[in-house]
Design an enzyme around this catalytic site. Structure first.
Site, PDB file in Angstrom:
ATOM      1  N   ASP A  56      -3.796   0.934  12.970  1.00  0.00           N
ATOM      2  CA  ASP A  56      -3.038   1.894  12.234  1.00  0.00           C
ATOM      3  C   ASP A  56      -2.561   0.716  11.393  1.00  0.00           C
ATOM      4  OD1 ASP A  56      -2.765   5.421  11.840  1.00  0.00           O
ATOM      5  OD2 ASP A  56      -1.105   3.941  11.130  1.00  0.00           O
ATOM      6  N   LEU A  57      -2.036   0.751  10.657  1.00  0.00           N
ATOM      7  CA  LEU A  57      -1.151  -0.431   9.720  1.00  0.00           C
ATOM      8  C   LEU A  57       0.357   0.209   9.824  1.00  0.00           C
ATOM      9  CD1 LEU A  57      -3.002  -1.125   6.547  1.00  0.00           C
ATOM     10  CD2 LEU A  57      -3.397  -2.023   8.697  1.00  0.00           C
ATOM     11  N   ASP A  88      -4.884   4.953   6.133  1.00  0.00           N
ATOM     12  CA  ASP A  88      -5.091   2.876   6.728  1.00  0.00           C
ATOM     13  C   ASP A  88      -5.446   3.047   8.111  1.00  0.00           C
ATOM     14  OD1 ASP A  88      -3.574   4.881   7.432  1.00  0.00           O
ATOM     15  OD2 ASP A  88      -1.320   4.066   7.440  1.00  0.00           O
TER      16      ASP A  88
END
Ligand code: C2E
Ligand code: CA
Ligand code: CA
Length: 888
Positions: free
Chosen positions: A473-474, A516
């Protein structure tokens, strides 16, 4: 015996002589001898005991003996054995008086054993007293030829009758003069008439038996019998069989005798039952009719080839197919061969010749070219019907398959086209399939693709290898998107996708599964250390700033890792990776966490905790404690900060560190904040009512609450007095999650007359500029920073700088964590506007707070205040005193 008969012969000679005189005797003897030897009949003289005393030459010739062979022998020797007793009886009945002669048919035996039919005339000679004198004269005439002819005729007749009978033919015989008709038994039998029934048929009766349609014909034919010159008649008619059905009869007659005037006298004929033949004829006609119809509708032509004459015959349709005029004659030689397409000729002729040689059937297709140049496709089948007699013939059929071939060609073309189309479709489908399985922005496999891949791994027949799933996950992606726009966000995603692709092996699956979020499937799982290395490198690279159109975008990634091997549940694997990712996010981001059973237990516990919190909210177990905030200069109460406490029914009073993280994680902070605010407002009102002067209450507002769409609405419903409430917002909020909603809410909050305090100032990484844009009312210096100011000059300096920022921007500054009088003194000197800390008071329940307020104890205990307040020294004086020059 023989001597006696010799003597008899002599006596016989003598007695003749004696009886007829000398001359006579001589003449009689010669005559006698002459008659005996010249007679065409066979003459025999027998004595009374049937011995042959004399046989003529005629007899010897007839029976193949020499005279001496028969002399003195019994006549029995030359009579057929079965004839003997009858013959001898006939002889003995003869007497000279009553029956002197008789004539009998008798069978004699030839010397070679064959039977000879004869008529014997026997005469009894006048009796002489002397023994061994001739008693009988036999004149034997051969009737053998007549007998044979008779036998033959009879046999022929028998045979003829038998033949007629077995051929089922009835014979009739007509005596025209008397008009009498006689019929054979088979004539009756074929009509079902009993054999013993006498038939009296005149024309009138006869015609009743005939089928009405045939009356005229039959009557005409019957009248023929009176016609002069009639010789033959033949016709067919129907007659009622005794069983009731109509039988077909073929009548054939021939005139065998004529009257002198040429009219028929006698006609003999045969009737043949042709009912079955007729039936077959009808059947055959029917079959041929049907065959003809079938042939004409199927357009099949028939041909035959006479193997010995090499003659070929084509029927009308075959001729039509080959473009020839109709005709029955044999085909001119070479006609067929010449019509075959040159490319097919050799093959076709060879097949045909071989079939003729081997008497085998054949079947083939070939092309022909007609005289007018038309090209046709022909199919031929041929076989040799079995025939024991007759000429050997090959029979074949031909039909024009030009249309079929054209259709087949068209079909082939269509199929080819369809195949091409389906190929295009396949490609399009492939594209579709690809796009349905890939993310259009990054080109990475998408969630569907990943699910399929996981299913394959799960399949027992699949790879069955170890597998690592990285859920990535960004961090802070939302912020980039919000602050720099979606184009920047997209660029970051593409950048990250490429980074991920490069970092992992080609065989690993890198997928983008949502905004994301990325997933990497590694199979087989690398060694732990190796994977750790890969992941750490990735995290490091992801932290590096990304340049987007001259702007720097700072991002990062958090990773949850779950591993599986053998039979596993893909969904569970995903959940595990999610749990790890969740923990990674909570643990401060930019890190990778492996899923473990312990982690899972912790998360489960957290979940249970969250459930507990939720119940606590519902049961109103969250209450505010109050910690006062003082004016530095006067030590008057400037306000109170409401701090949440959980009055847990089992665990007792709980501080925020026990529930805050979980509550934030499970999105329960909004509810807690709102409960605290509501109660605080209530208390404020109560204090006001009680005349306790609390200028302001501060409540802590979580990031989630500040970002809530419904925040303003819920605030509007509350009795908030402008200037009496402050919201404490963590500095980190402005770094992480600050977006349009936050901005809107902040201005809404300000409009409601609620003050904004930046909490824990100096700990986050928010840029001062962005902070200042907010125009907060106050900044609260985090107690981490104030803690060491007594001992650490640099820390003091830091705090001083922060205070100066506030002063320069017209933002009031509050110091937290004021634990000692010394802290209070220093912070006062540094220019803080407000002080808050254990030195003055710990957070208290509302009740305790009331008591605390009534006691006003803090003023007495605070020499600093008195000192400062009494001396009126400036801040710089104070700082000098404690060893801090303004310049430092
Ligand atoms: P905070 O907003 O910085 O609150 C001050 C914290 O420092 C309080 O801890 C307080 O008891 C503690 N404190 C005050 N003076 C001193 C001191 O002299 N020495 C030391 N060591 N500590 C002092 P508390 O009550 O445990 O709260 C911790 C944090 O929990 C708060 O930090 C705040 O961030 C959060 N919090 C508390 N109540 C709420 C609430 O209702 N809503 C939200 N969103 N957050 C809350
Ligand atoms: Ca606070
Ligand atoms: Ca604070």
């Amino acid at each position: 015996m023989c001597r006696r008969l010799q003597r008899t012969a002599w006596v016989l000679k003598k007695s003749i002589t004696k009886t007829d005189g000398t001359h006579a005797t001589i003449f009689g003897h010669e005559l006698f001898e002459g008659i005996f030897d010249s007679s065409a009949n066979g003459l025999i003289l027998l004595d009374s005991e049937f011995h042959m005393l004399r046989v003529g030459k005629g007899l010897c010739q007839l029976l193949g003996y020499a005279p001496h062979e028969l002399f003195a022998k019994s006549i029995r020797q030359i009579i057929a054995a079965d004839n003997w007793s009858a013959a001898s009886k006939k002889l003995t009945v003869l007497t000279p008086v009553q029956e002197k002669s008789l004539q009998v048919e008798c069978r004699y035996l030839h010397k070679n054993g064959t039977i000879v039919w004869v008529i014997v005339a026997v005469s009894h000679l006048p009796k002489k007293a002397m023994p061994a004198m001739p008693q009988y004269l036999l004149q034997v005439t051969s009737i053998d030829k007549q007998k044979q002819a008779e036998e033959l005729t009879e046999e022929a007749l028998n045979r003829w009758n038998f033949a007629l009978d077995s051929a089922g033919q009835g014979v009739w015989d007509c005596d025209v003069l008397t008009d009498t008709w006689s019929y054979s038994s088979s004539w009756k039998k074929m009509r079902g008439i009993p054999e013993d029934e006498s038939i009296l048929l005149d024309d009138e009766n006869w015609i009743k038996e005939i089928h009405p349609d045939d009356h005229q014909l039959v009557l005409e034919k019957m009248a023929e019998r009176f016609r002069v010159g009639m010789s033959e008649v033949s016709y067919e008619y129907r007659q009622r069989h005794r069983h009731g059905y109509w039988m077909w009869i073929l009548a054939r007659g021939r005139c065998t005798e004529f009257f002198p005037d040429g009219k028929p006298k006698r006609i003999i004929g045969t009737d043949t039952d042709i009912t079955e033949i007729r039936r077959r004829e009808v059947e055959l006609a029917d079959v041929s009719h049907r065959l003809e119809m079938a042939l004409s509708t199927s357009q099949v032509g028939i041909w035959k080839y006479d193997v010995y004459n090499s003659a070929t015959y084509w029927d009308l349709r075959t001729r039509e197919i080959f473009g020839l005029p109709p005709g029955d004659e044999a085909l001119p030689p070479q006609t067929w061969e010449n019509s075959i397409h040159p490319e097919d000729r050799e093959r076709v002729v060879t097949v045909c010749k071989q079939a003729v040689l081997s008497r085998q059937d054949f079947s083939m297709d070939y092309r022909i070219i007609l005289n007018d140049g038309t090209l046709k496709h022909v199919r031929a089948r041929a076989s040799f019907p079995k025939s024991d007699t007759g000429p050997e013939t090959m029979i074949g059929v031909n039909w024009d398959i030009t249309a079929d071939i054209a259709k087949a060609e068209a079909f082939k073309m269509a199929k080819l086209l369809a195949e091409n189309k389906s190929f295009d479709l396949e490609i399009a489908r492939g594209h579709l399939e690809h796009s349905s399985l890939h993310d259009s922005l990054t080109g990475l496999p998408n969630r569907r693709h990943l699910d399929k891949a996981l299913l394959e791994f799960q399949n027992p027949s699949g790879k069955n290898q170890s597998l690592s799933l990285l859920h990535i996950d960004l961090d802070r992606f939302k912020q980039i998107n919000d602050t720099k726009g979606h184009a920047a966000g997209d660029a970051v995603l593409v950048y990250m996708a490429n980074l991920l692709r490069k970092q992992f092996r080609a065989s690993d699956l890198v997928a983008r599964i949502g905004g994301d979020e990325f997933v990497v499937l590694l199979s087989p799982s690398p060694e732990h250390a190796q994977l750790r290395g890969m992941v750490d490198r990735l995290i490091g690279l992801a932290r590096e700033p990304i340049n987007w159109q001259g702007h720097e975008c700072r991002c990062g990634i958090s990773i949850g890792i779950a591993e599986a091997a053998g039979d596993f549940d893909p969904r569970q694997l995903f959940v595990n990776a999610d749990i790890a990712l969740y923990r990674a996010k909570n643990t401060g981001r930019n890190c990778a966490i492996y899923f473990t059973a312990r982690l899972q237990a912790e998360v489960i516990a957290e979940k249970e905790n969250a459930d507990d919190i939720l119940k606590g909210i519902e049961r109103q177990e969250f209450i505010p404690f109050y910690q006062p905030i003082f004016h530095t200069k006067t030590l008057d109460i400037a306000g109170v900060e409401a701090l949440a406490r959980w009055r847990h029914p089992v665990r007792g009073l709980l501080a925020p560190d026990t529930f805050l993280t979980v509550a934030a994680e499970f999105n329960l902070m909004n509810a807690i904040d709102s409960a605290i605010l509501a109660q605080a407002l209530c208390h404020l009102q109560m204090w006001d009512d009680a005349g306790i002067e609390i200028p302001r209450i501060s409540v802590n507002v979580s990031a989630r609450r500040l970002g809530s769409d419904s925040l303003l609405e819920s605030l509007n419903a509350l009795p908030i007095q402008p200037g009496r409430v402050s919201f404490e917002l963590l500095e980190s909020i402005f770094l992480d999650e600050f977006d349009d909603v936050n901005a809107k809410n902040i201005s809404g909050i300000k409009n409601l007359g609620i003050g904004i305090d930046v909490d824990d100032f100096g700990t986050g990484h928010a840029s001062i500029i962005s902070l200042l844009r907010l125009h907060p009312n106050r900044m609260k210096i985090d107690r981490q920073l104030t803690r060491n100011i007594v001992e650490s000059p640099s820390q003091r300096q830091l705090v001083k700088s922060l205070i100066e920022i506030g002063l320069s921007q017209n933002i009031e500054v509050c110091a937290e964590g004021v634990e000692t009088a010394e802290h209070a003194r220093i912070l006062t000197e540094l220019g803080c506007d407000y002080l808050q800390g254990y030195h003055f008071a710990k957070p208290m329940s509302e009740t305790d707070f009331l008591i605390y307020m009534q006691g006003q104890s803090w003023k007495k205990d605070l020499p600093l205040l008195e000192h400062d307040g009494v001396t009126g020294k400036t801040l710089s004086d104070f700082m000098e005193k404690v060893g801090l020059s303004k310049a430092s």
